[in-house]
Design a protein around this motif. Sequence first.
Motif, PDB file in Angstrom:
ATOM      1  N   MET A   1      12.921 129.439  18.817  1.00  0.00           N
ATOM      2  CA  MET A   1      12.786 128.889  17.487  1.00  0.00           C
ATOM      3  C   MET A   1      11.308 128.582  17.226  1.00  0.00           C
ATOM      4  O   MET A   1      10.624 128.004  18.045  1.00  0.00           O
ATOM      5  CB  MET A   1      13.602 127.599  17.350  1.00  0.00           C
ATOM      6  CG  MET A   1      13.426 126.993  15.996  1.00  0.00           C
ATOM      7  SD  MET A   1      13.967 125.286  15.732  1.00  0.00           S
ATOM      8  CE  MET A   1      15.393 125.078  16.693  1.00  0.00           C
ATOM      9  N   ARG A   2      10.853 128.969  16.105  1.00  0.00           N
ATOM     10  CA  ARG A   2       9.460 128.745  15.721  1.00  0.00           C
ATOM     11  C   ARG A   2       9.351 127.398  15.006  1.00  0.00           C
ATOM     12  O   ARG A   2      10.109 127.105  14.076  1.00  0.00           O
ATOM     13  CB  ARG A   2       9.029 129.873  14.793  1.00  0.00           C
ATOM     14  CG  ARG A   2       7.576 129.884  14.526  1.00  0.00           C
ATOM     15  CD  ARG A   2       7.186 131.138  13.807  1.00  0.00           C
ATOM     16  NE  ARG A   2       5.769 131.043  13.527  1.00  0.00           N
ATOM     17  CZ  ARG A   2       5.091 131.923  12.869  1.00  0.00           C
ATOM     18  NH1 ARG A   2       5.698 132.972  12.393  1.00  0.00           N
ATOM     19  NH2 ARG A   2       3.818 131.770  12.660  1.00  0.00           N
ATOM     20  N   PRO A   3       8.397 126.561  15.425  1.00  0.00           N
ATOM     21  CA  PRO A   3       8.279 125.240  14.805  1.00  0.00           C
ATOM     22  C   PRO A   3       7.777 125.323  13.361  1.00  0.00           C
ATOM     23  O   PRO A   3       7.108 126.275  12.978  1.00  0.00           O
ATOM     24  CB  PRO A   3       7.282 124.508  15.686  1.00  0.00           C
ATOM     25  CG  PRO A   3       6.517 125.559  16.388  1.00  0.00           C
ATOM     26  CD  PRO A   3       7.430 126.754  16.491  1.00  0.00           C
ATOM     27  N   ASP A   4       8.116 124.319  12.596  1.00  0.00           N
ATOM     28  CA  ASP A   4       7.706 124.198  11.196  1.00  0.00           C
ATOM     29  C   ASP A   4       6.180 124.202  11.116  1.00  0.00           C
ATOM     30  O   ASP A   4       5.504 123.409  11.765  1.00  0.00           O
ATOM     31  CB  ASP A   4       8.269 122.882  10.653  1.00  0.00           C
ATOM     32  CG  ASP A   4       7.958 122.652   9.197  1.00  0.00           C
ATOM     33  OD1 ASP A   4       6.817 122.901   8.767  1.00  0.00           O
ATOM     34  OD2 ASP A   4       8.859 122.202   8.480  1.00  0.00           O
ATOM     35  N   SER A   5       5.624 125.099  10.323  1.00  0.00           N
ATOM     36  CA  SER A   5       4.167 125.239  10.236  1.00  0.00           C
ATOM     37  C   SER A   5       3.495 123.989   9.674  1.00  0.00           C
ATOM     38  O   SER A   5       2.380 123.649  10.079  1.00  0.00           O
ATOM     39  CB  SER A   5       3.792 126.466   9.402  1.00  0.00           C
ATOM     40  OG  SER A   5       4.316 126.350   8.095  1.00  0.00           O
ATOM     41  N   ALA A   6       4.156 123.284   8.770  1.00  0.00           N
ATOM     42  CA  ALA A   6       3.581 122.048   8.228  1.00  0.00           C
ATOM     43  C   ALA A   6       3.489 120.977   9.316  1.00  0.00           C
ATOM     44  O   ALA A   6       2.505 120.235   9.395  1.00  0.00           O
ATOM     45  CB  ALA A   6       4.416 121.543   7.050  1.00  0.00           C
ATOM     46  N   LEU A   7       4.494 120.902  10.179  1.00  0.00           N
ATOM     47  CA  LEU A   7       4.473 119.941  11.275  1.00  0.00           C
ATOM     48  C   LEU A   7       3.371 120.291  12.268  1.00  0.00           C
ATOM     49  O   LEU A   7       2.628 119.415  12.724  1.00  0.00           O
ATOM     50  CB  LEU A   7       5.835 119.898  11.976  1.00  0.00           C
ATOM     51  CG  LEU A   7       5.949 118.954  13.164  1.00  0.00           C
ATOM     52  CD1 LEU A   7       5.607 117.514  12.778  1.00  0.00           C
ATOM     53  CD2 LEU A   7       7.350 119.029  13.752  1.00  0.00           C
ATOM     54  N   VAL A   8       3.247 121.565  12.596  1.00  0.00           N
ATOM     55  CA  VAL A   8       2.190 122.007  13.510  1.00  0.00           C
ATOM     56  C   VAL A   8       0.826 121.671  12.921  1.00  0.00           C
ATOM     57  O   VAL A   8      -0.050 121.147  13.615  1.00  0.00           O
ATOM     58  CB  VAL A   8       2.306 123.512  13.816  1.00  0.00           C
ATOM     59  CG1 VAL A   8       1.085 124.012  14.569  1.00  0.00           C
ATOM     60  CG2 VAL A   8       3.578 123.797  14.600  1.00  0.00           C
ATOM     61  N   HIS A  10       0.096 119.319  10.791  1.00  0.00           N
ATOM     62  CA  HIS A  10      -0.067 117.858  10.821  1.00  0.00           C
ATOM     63  C   HIS A  10      -0.469 117.386  12.223  1.00  0.00           C
ATOM     64  O   HIS A  10      -1.384 116.585  12.371  1.00  0.00           O
ATOM     65  CB  HIS A  10       1.221 117.170  10.375  1.00  0.00           C
ATOM     66  CG  HIS A  10       1.170 115.689  10.508  1.00  0.00           C
ATOM     67  ND1 HIS A  10       0.460 114.885   9.643  1.00  0.00           N
ATOM     68  CD2 HIS A  10       1.717 114.859  11.431  1.00  0.00           C
ATOM     69  CE1 HIS A  10       0.577 113.623  10.024  1.00  0.00           C
ATOM     70  NE2 HIS A  10       1.350 113.582  11.100  1.00  0.00           N
ATOM     71  N   VAL A  11       0.226 117.890  13.232  1.00  0.00           N
ATOM     72  CA  VAL A  11      -0.090 117.492  14.615  1.00  0.00           C
ATOM     73  C   VAL A  11      -1.512 117.926  14.968  1.00  0.00           C
ATOM     74  O   VAL A  11      -2.279 117.146  15.552  1.00  0.00           O
ATOM     75  CB  VAL A  11       0.941 118.069  15.612  1.00  0.00           C
ATOM     76  CG1 VAL A  11       0.494 117.865  17.054  1.00  0.00           C
ATOM     77  CG2 VAL A  11       2.309 117.443  15.378  1.00  0.00           C
ATOM     78  N   GLY A  16      -6.519 116.515  16.889  1.00  0.00           N
ATOM     79  CA  GLY A  16      -7.669 117.283  17.345  1.00  0.00           C
ATOM     80  C   GLY A  16      -7.288 118.483  18.201  1.00  0.00           C
ATOM     81  O   GLY A  16      -8.163 119.165  18.730  1.00  0.00           O
ATOM     82  N   LEU A  17      -6.004 118.737  18.335  1.00  0.00           N
ATOM     83  CA  LEU A  17      -5.558 119.916  19.071  1.00  0.00           C
ATOM     84  C   LEU A  17      -5.764 121.161  18.226  1.00  0.00           C
ATOM     85  O   LEU A  17      -5.796 121.090  16.991  1.00  0.00           O
ATOM     86  CB  LEU A  17      -4.069 119.797  19.415  1.00  0.00           C
ATOM     87  CG  LEU A  17      -3.647 118.661  20.344  1.00  0.00           C
ATOM     88  CD1 LEU A  17      -2.116 118.596  20.426  1.00  0.00           C
ATOM     89  CD2 LEU A  17      -4.241 118.837  21.717  1.00  0.00           C
ATOM     90  N   THR A  18      -5.869 122.300  18.886  1.00  0.00           N
ATOM     91  CA  THR A  18      -5.911 123.556  18.138  1.00  0.00           C
ATOM     92  C   THR A  18      -4.505 123.813  17.595  1.00  0.00           C
ATOM     93  O   THR A  18      -3.528 123.206  18.050  1.00  0.00           O
ATOM     94  CB  THR A  18      -6.314 124.739  19.037  1.00  0.00           C
ATOM     95  OG1 THR A  18      -5.279 124.956  20.006  1.00  0.00           O
ATOM     96  CG2 THR A  18      -7.654 124.499  19.724  1.00  0.00           C
ATOM     97  N   ALA A  19      -4.397 124.738  16.673  1.00  0.00           N
ATOM     98  CA  ALA A  19      -3.083 125.071  16.119  1.00  0.00           C
ATOM     99  C   ALA A  19      -2.149 125.587  17.210  1.00  0.00           C
ATOM    100  O   ALA A  19      -0.962 125.241  17.241  1.00  0.00           O
ATOM    101  CB  ALA A  19      -3.222 126.100  15.000  1.00  0.00           C
ATOM    102  N   ALA A  20      -2.672 126.375  18.138  1.00  0.00           N
ATOM    103  CA  ALA A  20      -1.848 126.912  19.225  1.00  0.00           C
ATOM    104  C   ALA A  20      -1.371 125.783  20.144  1.00  0.00           C
ATOM    105  O   ALA A  20      -0.210 125.756  20.563  1.00  0.00           O
ATOM    106  CB  ALA A  20      -2.628 127.957  20.022  1.00  0.00           C
ATOM    107  N   GLU A  21      -2.256 124.848  20.463  1.00  0.00           N
ATOM    108  CA  GLU A  21      -1.878 123.711  21.312  1.00  0.00           C
ATOM    109  C   GLU A  21      -0.842 122.834  20.606  1.00  0.00           C
ATOM    110  O   GLU A  21       0.135 122.399  21.209  1.00  0.00           O
ATOM    111  CB  GLU A  21      -3.110 122.876  21.673  1.00  0.00           C
ATOM    112  CG  GLU A  21      -4.084 123.588  22.580  1.00  0.00           C
ATOM    113  CD  GLU A  21      -5.419 122.885  22.686  1.00  0.00           C
ATOM    114  OE1 GLU A  21      -6.075 123.031  23.735  1.00  0.00           O
ATOM    115  OE2 GLU A  21      -5.822 122.189  21.726  1.00  0.00           O
ATOM    116  N   ALA A  22      -1.078 122.583  19.329  1.00  0.00           N
ATOM    117  CA  ALA A  22      -0.140 121.755  18.553  1.00  0.00           C
ATOM    118  C   ALA A  22       1.228 122.432  18.490  1.00  0.00           C
ATOM    119  O   ALA A  22       2.254 121.758  18.606  1.00  0.00           O
ATOM    120  CB  ALA A  22      -0.690 121.506  17.154  1.00  0.00           C
ATOM    121  N   ALA A  23       1.245 123.741  18.317  1.00  0.00           N
ATOM    122  CA  ALA A  23       2.520 124.474  18.274  1.00  0.00           C
ATOM    123  C   ALA A  23       3.268 124.322  19.595  1.00  0.00           C
ATOM    124  O   ALA A  23       4.485 124.107  19.610  1.00  0.00           O
ATOM    125  CB  ALA A  23       2.280 125.948  17.961  1.00  0.00           C
TER     126      ALA A  23
END
Length: 87
Positions: A1-8, A10-11, A16-23
Amino acid sequence: MRPDSALVAHVAATTGLTAAEAARVVEDVLAYHAEPVEDYVRRRHTELQTYGAKNPEIFAQIAAELATRLVAAPRLSERQLRRIVYT
């Protein structure tokens, strides 16, 4: 399951995480909370038993924990908890 892009997003923005780390963080958290109630009850029963807890206190603690889970589980009686553990 792919996480919600808005949540990623926001995180990533708030940590300060990269988008990949946040995902990856979001995926890990979602996977943790996707554990079925029956699996959670069995796992926690075994963990608590390992530390010497007895069934009455174990079932009370598990019921309290289930009430506070992010995705609330249904209210389970001690009998229902026992059935999950012993079937």
